[in-house]
Design a protein around this motif. Structure first.
Motif, PDB file in Angstrom:
ATOM      1  N   GLU A 152      18.293  33.248  28.332  1.00 56.37           N
ATOM      2  CA  GLU A 152      17.224  32.872  27.409  1.00 56.37           C
ATOM      3  C   GLU A 152      17.626  33.177  25.971  1.00 56.37           C
ATOM      4  O   GLU A 152      18.148  34.262  25.669  1.00 56.37           O
ATOM      5  CB  GLU A 152      15.943  33.622  27.764  1.00 56.37           C
ATOM      6  N   VAL A 153      17.396  32.196  25.115  1.00 60.81           N
ATOM      7  CA  VAL A 153      17.658  32.347  23.682  1.00 60.81           C
ATOM      8  C   VAL A 153      16.445  31.825  22.925  1.00 60.81           C
ATOM      9  O   VAL A 153      15.669  31.017  23.448  1.00 60.81           O
ATOM     10  CB  VAL A 153      18.927  31.585  23.237  1.00 60.81           C
ATOM     11  N   PRO A 154      16.269  32.242  21.667  1.00 59.61           N
ATOM     12  CA  PRO A 154      15.138  31.730  20.884  1.00 59.61           C
ATOM     13  C   PRO A 154      15.223  30.215  20.687  1.00 59.61           C
ATOM     14  O   PRO A 154      16.309  29.637  20.642  1.00 59.61           O
ATOM     15  CB  PRO A 154      15.272  32.470  19.549  1.00 59.61           C
ATOM     16  N   ASP A 155      14.053  29.606  20.566  1.00 64.43           N
ATOM     17  CA  ASP A 155      13.982  28.163  20.354  1.00 64.43           C
ATOM     18  C   ASP A 155      14.829  27.732  19.165  1.00 64.43           C
ATOM     19  O   ASP A 155      15.594  26.758  19.238  1.00 64.43           O
ATOM     20  CB  ASP A 155      12.520  27.761  20.136  1.00 64.43           C
ATOM     21  N   ALA A 156      14.729  28.447  18.066  1.00 64.62           N
ATOM     22  CA  ALA A 156      15.474  28.083  16.859  1.00 64.62           C
ATOM     23  C   ALA A 156      16.976  28.162  17.090  1.00 64.62           C
ATOM     24  O   ALA A 156      17.747  27.364  16.545  1.00 64.62           O
ATOM     25  CB  ALA A 156      15.061  28.981  15.699  1.00 64.62           C
ATOM     26  N   THR A 157      17.419  29.131  17.883  1.00 66.11           N
ATOM     27  CA  THR A 157      18.842  29.262  18.167  1.00 66.11           C
ATOM     28  C   THR A 157      19.355  28.056  18.938  1.00 66.11           C
ATOM     29  O   THR A 157      20.394  27.483  18.605  1.00 66.11           O
ATOM     30  CB  THR A 157      19.106  30.538  18.980  1.00 66.11           C
ATOM     31  N   LEU A 158      18.628  27.655  19.986  1.00 69.04           N
ATOM     32  CA  LEU A 158      19.084  26.520  20.785  1.00 69.04           C
ATOM     33  C   LEU A 158      19.020  25.230  19.977  1.00 69.04           C
ATOM     34  O   LEU A 158      19.906  24.374  20.094  1.00 69.04           O
ATOM     35  CB  LEU A 158      18.251  26.405  22.063  1.00 69.04           C
ATOM     36  N   ARG A 159      18.013  25.089  19.151  1.00 69.38           N
ATOM     37  CA  ARG A 159      17.939  23.892  18.302  1.00 69.38           C
ATOM     38  C   ARG A 159      19.113  23.812  17.334  1.00 69.38           C
ATOM     39  O   ARG A 159      19.520  22.725  16.923  1.00 69.38           O
ATOM     40  CB  ARG A 159      16.614  23.866  17.529  1.00 69.38           C
TER      41      ARG A 159
ATOM     42  N   THR B 205      12.500  19.959  28.010  1.00 72.28           N
ATOM     43  CA  THR B 205      12.526  21.060  28.973  1.00 72.28           C
ATOM     44  C   THR B 205      13.083  22.348  28.375  1.00 72.28           C
ATOM     45  O   THR B 205      13.017  23.401  29.025  1.00 72.28           O
ATOM     46  CB  THR B 205      13.367  20.683  30.204  1.00 72.28           C
ATOM     47  N   GLY B 206      13.648  22.283  27.160  1.00 66.46           N
ATOM     48  CA  GLY B 206      14.164  23.484  26.523  1.00 66.46           C
ATOM     49  C   GLY B 206      15.372  24.080  27.208  1.00 66.46           C
ATOM     50  O   GLY B 206      15.600  25.291  27.157  1.00 66.46           O
ATOM     51  N   VAL B 207      16.168  23.241  27.850  1.00 59.87           N
ATOM     52  CA  VAL B 207      17.359  23.681  28.577  1.00 59.87           C
ATOM     53  C   VAL B 207      18.560  22.892  28.090  1.00 59.87           C
ATOM     54  O   VAL B 207      18.460  21.682  27.846  1.00 59.87           O
ATOM     55  CB  VAL B 207      17.188  23.457  30.100  1.00 59.87           C
TER      56      VAL B 207
ATOM     57  N   ASP C  40      31.703  22.277  36.703  1.00 62.14           N
ATOM     58  CA  ASP C  40      32.005  23.624  36.237  1.00 62.14           C
ATOM     59  C   ASP C  40      31.142  23.883  35.008  1.00 62.14           C
ATOM     60  O   ASP C  40      31.351  23.274  33.962  1.00 62.14           O
ATOM     61  CB  ASP C  40      33.491  23.732  35.897  1.00 62.14           C
ATOM     62  N   VAL C  41      30.147  24.761  35.130  1.00 62.49           N
ATOM     63  CA  VAL C  41      29.199  25.030  34.038  1.00 62.49           C
ATOM     64  C   VAL C  41      29.365  26.486  33.599  1.00 62.49           C
ATOM     65  O   VAL C  41      28.865  27.407  34.253  1.00 62.49           O
ATOM     66  CB  VAL C  41      27.748  24.775  34.496  1.00 62.49           C
ATOM     67  N   PRO C  42      30.080  26.726  32.510  1.00 66.17           N
ATOM     68  CA  PRO C  42      30.331  28.105  32.090  1.00 66.17           C
ATOM     69  C   PRO C  42      29.185  28.756  31.332  1.00 66.17           C
ATOM     70  O   PRO C  42      29.106  29.983  31.272  1.00 66.17           O
ATOM     71  CB  PRO C  42      31.565  27.973  31.187  1.00 66.17           C
ATOM     72  N   VAL C  43      28.287  27.958  30.725  1.00 65.01           N
ATOM     73  CA  VAL C  43      27.198  28.548  29.964  1.00 65.01           C
ATOM     74  C   VAL C  43      25.999  27.614  30.003  1.00 65.01           C
ATOM     75  O   VAL C  43      26.137  26.394  29.882  1.00 65.01           O
ATOM     76  CB  VAL C  43      27.625  28.853  28.504  1.00 65.01           C
ATOM     77  N   ALA C  44      24.807  28.208  30.215  1.00 64.55           N
ATOM     78  CA  ALA C  44      23.555  27.449  30.249  1.00 64.55           C
ATOM     79  C   ALA C  44      22.488  28.274  29.541  1.00 64.55           C
ATOM     80  O   ALA C  44      22.334  29.474  29.812  1.00 64.55           O
ATOM     81  CB  ALA C  44      23.138  27.151  31.692  1.00 64.55           C
ATOM     82  N   LEU C  45      21.743  27.634  28.653  1.00 63.66           N
ATOM     83  CA  LEU C  45      20.758  28.316  27.822  1.00 63.66           C
ATOM     84  C   LEU C  45      19.381  27.701  28.030  1.00 63.66           C
ATOM     85  O   LEU C  45      19.257  26.520  28.333  1.00 63.66           O
ATOM     86  CB  LEU C  45      21.148  28.211  26.344  1.00 63.66           C
ATOM     87  N   ALA C  46      18.351  28.519  27.835  1.00 60.56           N
ATOM     88  CA  ALA C  46      16.973  28.036  27.949  1.00 60.56           C
ATOM     89  C   ALA C  46      16.100  28.781  26.946  1.00 60.56           C
ATOM     90  O   ALA C  46      16.307  29.974  26.690  1.00 60.56           O
ATOM     91  CB  ALA C  46      16.435  28.249  29.357  1.00 60.56           C
ATOM     92  N   THR C  47      15.130  28.070  26.386  1.00 58.42           N
ATOM     93  CA  THR C  47      14.188  28.728  25.484  1.00 58.42           C
ATOM     94  C   THR C  47      13.138  29.521  26.258  1.00 58.42           C
ATOM     95  O   THR C  47      12.524  30.438  25.715  1.00 58.42           O
ATOM     96  CB  THR C  47      13.494  27.693  24.586  1.00 58.42           C
ATOM     97  N   ASP C  48      12.918  29.170  27.527  1.00 53.85           N
ATOM     98  CA  ASP C  48      11.987  29.898  28.393  1.00 53.85           C
ATOM     99  C   ASP C  48      12.595  29.914  29.794  1.00 53.85           C
ATOM    100  O   ASP C  48      12.424  28.987  30.573  1.00 53.85           O
ATOM    101  CB  ASP C  48      10.622  29.212  28.398  1.00 53.85           C
TER     102      ASP C  48
END
Length: 270
Positions: free
Chosen positions: A80-87, A96-98, A47-55
């Motif tokens: 998609e979210v900014p790189d800084a946000t995901l970091r 992979t930025g995911v 069950d994956v409710p949220v998944a983010l990627a920089t690209d």
């Protein structure tokens, strides 16, 4: 797509909503660190409710190349979210930025699978493991060989984010739990020990518990006392030990070579 579902069935609109959902769920969820962890979790019903990627486009292209079976699910999930946000949300951003969050499977379901009468594949027991990455590698091996599950004893949390990262999300492909020695499921227990019988002369039962001590201290006294058979791996004299994951891989391969219940398909490593 710019929206995805939360675990309660509501929608989060765009990056800001996805980040809010992440922060709300993070403490209780399993961190899926990287594309491959998310890919495996989806394949095995997490069950994956949220998944983010920089690209987002790059992540979907990677899926189309390596895992076309999950492209549709990823297209519906990835925001998609900014790189800084995901970091700022993950301890160490995967190349992979995911990253994603998943619900942890119910403990009761795992215990039922581990204790099922007539198991046809072994349970791997890691006795007081110390290294998080090694534990993850073992879970990945166990999933690949179709093992019934992986049980750890001691203080290490087998669902720690570093273990899940090392397991590439394959915690969702088998039953992974932490138990005391006296809580281990039923079945003949074969414990790896240098003083044991040479594994090449044994046929490991399909319902066996295959127990491995830590590289530093070996088997605990409680686990050794519970063992039905001590087993050794062939090793050149004056070599101290194998890496834990290597030992598990050798043992599972030996089991698979003599079992009709082991996976039969040959695939390239990924």
């Amino acid at each position: 797509m710019s929206e995805a579902s939360t675990e309660d069935g509501t929608r989060h609109e765009g990056p800001e909503g996805a980040v809010r959902a992440w922060r709300r769920l993070a403490d209780a969820a399993v961190l899926l660190d990287g594309f491959h962890a998310l890919k495996h979790a989806l394949r095995f019903g997490a069950d994956v409710p949220v998944a983010l990627a920089t690209d987002r486009a790059a992540a979907l292209a990677l899926a189309a190349d390596l895992a076309p079976d999950v492209v549709r699910d990823l297209d519906a999930l990835l925001v998609e979210v900014p790189d800084a946000t995901l970091r700022g949300l993950v301890p160490r951003l995967h190349p992979t930025g995911v990253a994603a969050l998943a619900g942890r499977p119910a403990r009761a379901d795992h215990l039922a699978a581990l204790g099922r009468t007539g198991r046809t594949t072994p349970v791997v027991v890691l006795d007081n493991p110390r290294n998080l990455g090694n534990a993850g590698a073992v879970i990945r091996l166990a999933a690949g060989f179709g093992a019934a599950g992986v049980v750890t004893t001691g203080s290490l949390d087998p669902w720690h984010p570093t273990v899940v990262r090392g397991g590439a999300g394959l915690h969702f492909a088998t039953a992974v739990e932490r138990l005391a020695v006296d809580e281990l499921p039923a079945g003949p227990l074969y414990a790896l020990d240098p003083e044991g019988a040479d594994i090449r002369g044994l046929k490991l039962p399909d319902d066996a518990l295959l127990a491995f001590g830590s590289e530093r201290s070996g088997l605990s006294a409680d686990l050794r006392a519970r063992a039905d058979q001590l087993v050794s791996l062939p090793m050149r004299p004056q070599v101290s030990s194998y890496n834990l994951a290597t030992s598990v891989g050798m043992t599972l391969f030996h089991w698979s070579a003599h079992s009709t219940h082991a996976p039969q398909q040959n695939v390239a490593p990924e």
